[in-house]
Write an enzyme that holds these catalytic residues in place. Sequence first.
Site, PDB file in Angstrom:
ATOM      1  N   TYR A  33      11.702 -18.761  28.849  1.00 28.38           N
ATOM      2  CA  TYR A  33      12.716 -19.740  28.481  1.00 28.38           C
ATOM      3  C   TYR A  33      13.899 -19.666  29.427  1.00 28.38           C
ATOM      4  O   TYR A  33      14.046 -18.719  30.198  1.00 28.38           O
ATOM      5  CB  TYR A  33      13.179 -19.533  27.036  1.00 28.38           C
ATOM      6  CG  TYR A  33      14.125 -18.373  26.827  1.00 28.38           C
ATOM      7  CD1 TYR A  33      15.498 -18.588  26.663  1.00 28.38           C
ATOM      8  CD2 TYR A  33      13.665 -17.053  26.784  1.00 28.38           C
ATOM      9  CE1 TYR A  33      16.372 -17.531  26.462  1.00 28.38           C
ATOM     10  CE2 TYR A  33      14.530 -15.995  26.589  1.00 28.38           C
ATOM     11  CZ  TYR A  33      15.875 -16.241  26.425  1.00 28.38           C
ATOM     12  OH  TYR A  33      16.743 -15.185  26.242  1.00 28.38           O
ATOM     13  N   LYS A 150      12.203 -13.543  32.009  1.00 25.29           N
ATOM     14  CA  LYS A 150      12.937 -14.074  30.849  1.00 25.29           C
ATOM     15  C   LYS A 150      11.938 -14.622  29.821  1.00 25.29           C
ATOM     16  O   LYS A 150      11.751 -15.834  29.673  1.00 25.29           O
ATOM     17  CB  LYS A 150      13.930 -15.148  31.289  1.00 25.29           C
ATOM     18  CG  LYS A 150      15.000 -15.459  30.242  1.00 25.29           C
ATOM     19  CD  LYS A 150      16.084 -16.353  30.827  1.00 25.29           C
ATOM     20  CE  LYS A 150      17.128 -16.744  29.801  1.00 25.29           C
ATOM     21  NZ  LYS A 150      17.960 -15.596  29.370  1.00 25.29           N
ATOM     22  N   GLU A 182      21.949  -3.294  29.906  1.00 20.93           N
ATOM     23  CA  GLU A 182      22.585  -4.602  29.728  1.00 20.93           C
ATOM     24  C   GLU A 182      22.913  -4.810  28.263  1.00 20.93           C
ATOM     25  O   GLU A 182      22.630  -3.963  27.421  1.00 20.93           O
ATOM     26  CB  GLU A 182      21.674  -5.711  30.254  1.00 20.93           C
ATOM     27  CG  GLU A 182      20.303  -5.748  29.607  1.00 20.93           C
ATOM     28  CD  GLU A 182      19.342  -6.704  30.298  1.00 20.93           C
ATOM     29  OE1 GLU A 182      19.792  -7.540  31.106  1.00 20.93           O
ATOM     30  OE2 GLU A 182      18.131  -6.621  30.023  1.00 20.93           O
ATOM     31  N   LEU A 206      17.763  -8.318  33.275  1.00 20.85           N
ATOM     32  CA  LEU A 206      17.572  -9.711  33.630  1.00 20.85           C
ATOM     33  C   LEU A 206      18.414 -10.035  34.861  1.00 20.85           C
ATOM     34  O   LEU A 206      19.563  -9.602  34.971  1.00 20.85           O
ATOM     35  CB  LEU A 206      17.992 -10.608  32.465  1.00 20.85           C
ATOM     36  CG  LEU A 206      17.768 -12.113  32.696  1.00 20.85           C
ATOM     37  CD1 LEU A 206      16.281 -12.423  32.740  1.00 20.85           C
ATOM     38  CD2 LEU A 206      18.450 -12.922  31.608  1.00 20.85           C
TER      39      LEU A 206
END
Length: 286
Positions: A33, A150, A182, A206
């Site tokens: 996504y 992702k 993260e 990411l």
Amino acid sequence: MSRIVYVNGEYLPEEEAKVSIFDRGFLMADGVYEVTSVLAGKLIDFAGHAERLARSLGELDMAMPMSADELLAIHRELVAKNAIDEGMVYLQITRGNPGDRDFAFPPADTKPTVVLFTQSKPGLAANPVAKVGIKVISIPDIRWGRRDIKTVQLLYPSMAKMAAKKAHVDDAWFVEDGMVTEGTSNNVYIVKGGKIITRHLGNDILHGITRAAVLRFAREAQMEVEERPFTIDEAQAADEAFFTSASAFVMPVVEIDGKPVGTGKPGSVAARLREIYLDESLKAAV
């Protein structure tokens, strides 16, 4: 008026949108996504999101179902149909519906499922939270090892969000081997002695589109940037902390695990970077 969404080539009222129960996105979280922000009716960092989408699909051996230009046209059409001034466009592509459940990938010519919808978020750019900052807790990072893709596998980040909510704070930072990776849905940074420190790119975080833009703007503004891991103790002792994401842009972090960061209030570096990012991104919006 019902929201208009996009499903496999059709623009439909959301009540009429349907995806098969055999879709691998539903059964296997076999999909990727992207979320693109909309400011003043225009798309922010679209090219970066389209490029990362193609990379994520490639890493999962999935074909890009359309060109970047076609994808842009769909985004623009949804923004127009739903009269979005500030908000987001969510895009999801899955490996599609093979007709039954099986761990093995379906034939390569299986039609992927492509879904897009908008979310209206008035006041996105002028979010008052940016003036006060957020509080976070740290939790172990037990996600799979390919966080650079992702994917729609978001259960653990959702659980982390709920752990933060239970602790009466705003978000959680993941920690692996003693180092911060993260946030639940964002890239994280600290500032010490004027230097911006953030984890380097790899499979464990990411590759944020907002991250790339903010670091570029920081360097152009003659700010010093160091890409390396840091610990929670180091973050608590920093002058500032903040995170970046497509929907929050640059957001100050003022408390980590109950300890204030710096003065306990948003710092000047995060404030300046947010200002620069919004100004420059609006200029380049499409």
